[in-house]
Design a protein around this motif. Structure first.
Motif, PDB file in Angstrom:
ATOM      1  N   LYS A  77      84.858 115.575 154.873  1.00 54.17           N
ATOM      2  CA  LYS A  77      84.711 114.170 154.472  1.00 54.17           C
ATOM      3  C   LYS A  77      83.245 113.784 154.348  1.00 54.17           C
ATOM      4  CE  LYS A  77      89.086 112.884 156.512  1.00 54.17           C
ATOM      5  NZ  LYS A  77      89.781 112.101 157.506  1.00 54.17           N
ATOM      6  N   GLY A  78      82.960 113.081 153.265  1.00 48.53           N
ATOM      7  CA  GLY A  78      81.595 112.653 152.996  1.00 48.53           C
ATOM      8  C   GLY A  78      80.994 111.805 154.101  1.00 48.53           C
ATOM      9  N   ALA A  79      81.785 110.920 154.695  1.00 48.85           N
ATOM     10  CA  ALA A  79      81.253 110.045 155.744  1.00 48.85           C
ATOM     11  C   ALA A  79      80.809 110.847 156.961  1.00 48.85           C
ATOM     12  CB  ALA A  79      82.296 109.000 156.143  1.00 48.85           C
ATOM     13  N   ALA A  80      81.592 111.841 157.351  1.00 49.88           N
ATOM     14  CA  ALA A  80      81.221 112.682 158.491  1.00 49.88           C
ATOM     15  C   ALA A  80      79.970 113.499 158.166  1.00 49.88           C
ATOM     16  CB  ALA A  80      82.376 113.605 158.871  1.00 49.88           C
ATOM     17  N   ARG A  81      79.895 114.019 156.935  1.00 47.00           N
ATOM     18  CA  ARG A  81      78.722 114.789 156.514  1.00 47.00           C
ATOM     19  C   ARG A  81      77.482 113.891 156.491  1.00 47.00           C
ATOM     20  NH1 ARG A  81      81.135 117.287 153.137  1.00 47.00           N
ATOM     21  NH2 ARG A  81      80.999 115.891 151.371  1.00 47.00           N
ATOM     22  N   GLU A  82      77.635 112.649 156.011  1.00 52.98           N
ATOM     23  CA  GLU A  82      76.504 111.719 155.991  1.00 52.98           C
ATOM     24  C   GLU A  82      76.024 111.391 157.401  1.00 52.98           C
ATOM     25  OE1 GLU A  82      77.704 108.338 153.644  1.00 52.98           O
ATOM     26  OE2 GLU A  82      78.144 109.612 151.918  1.00 52.98           O
ATOM     27  N   ALA A  83      76.951 111.226 158.340  1.00 54.34           N
ATOM     28  CA  ALA A  83      76.573 110.957 159.727  1.00 54.34           C
ATOM     29  C   ALA A  83      75.812 112.154 160.306  1.00 54.34           C
ATOM     30  CB  ALA A  83      77.810 110.642 160.571  1.00 54.34           C
ATOM     31  N   TRP A  84      76.301 113.365 160.025  1.00 58.81           N
ATOM     32  CA  TRP A  84      75.616 114.581 160.472  1.00 58.81           C
ATOM     33  C   TRP A  84      74.205 114.632 159.874  1.00 58.81           C
ATOM     34  CZ3 TRP A  84      76.173 118.615 163.771  1.00 58.81           C
ATOM     35  CH2 TRP A  84      75.380 119.736 163.549  1.00 58.81           C
TER      36      TRP A  84
END
Length: 190
Positions: free
Chosen positions: A63-70
């Motif tokens: 998921k893009g949101a999880a990748r962005e948080a990382w």
């Protein structure tokens, strides 16, 4: 040059090392970011991999949101290294064994290698067709979900949890780590 620090460059460098050593195929593995890069190497060069060993690592994020948080955390890590220098590394077992001379390269690595661009690595897991060892320290709770996921998605993967070990399971419990790695390698037929 920040552009020299990327997943693509790392995978290319891994292949170049094998080429320089005259090695066509190898058992490829790594710890933490090294494990993620090993998955990236398999994605780009599956014919060069006899087996994978993934230690205290994860496969990235779908998921893009999880990748962005990382990626935000990776950027914060880079900022911290730039502002505090090597003191930003803390005092964990793996850091105490390192010989870093400058935080500059580490900050660039956090921005260019630790940060993830897409979901290609995590989506490739079901296509891995070589024996795979997924190993994690019992106390490395940040990577338990990731190692569970990899061991379920990679066909035939073996998962090992090293007791009384953190993110540097090889340092925290070297005898158990070496025993598990040796048992895995001993099962391989070339």
């Amino acid at each position: 040059d920040q552009g020299a620090y990327s997943e693509d460059h790392t995978v290319h460098d891994m292949a170049a090392i094998l080429d320089a050593c005259g090695v066509g195929r190898a058992v490829v593995g790594g710890l933490s970011l090294g494990g993620y890069c090993s998955l990236g190497f398999y994605l780009e060069h599956p014919a060069r991999v006899d087996a994978l060993m993934l230690f205290d690592t994860g496969p990235g994020f779908k998921k893009g949101a999880a990748r962005e948080a990382w990626n935000r955390r990776a950027g914060q890590r880079a900022d911290d290294l730039e502002s505090r220098g090597l003191d930003a590394l803390g005092a964990s077992a793996e850091v105490r064994r390192s010989n870093h001379r400058s935080a500059d390269g580490l900050a660039r690595a956090a921005r260019g290698m630790l940060a993830q661009r897409d979901a290609s690595v995590i989506e490739s897991l079901p296509n891995i067709a070589v024996p795979t060892l997924v190993l994690v320290g019992e106390q490395d709770v940040n990577f338990h979900a990731a190692t569970d996921y990899m061991s379920k998605k990679i066909p035939g993967a073996a998962k090992v949890v090293i007791p009384n070990a953190g993110h540097g399971a090889n340092i925290d419990q070297p005898e158990i780590f070496n025993q598990e790695m040796g048992a895995f390698l001993g099962q391989l037929a070339f």
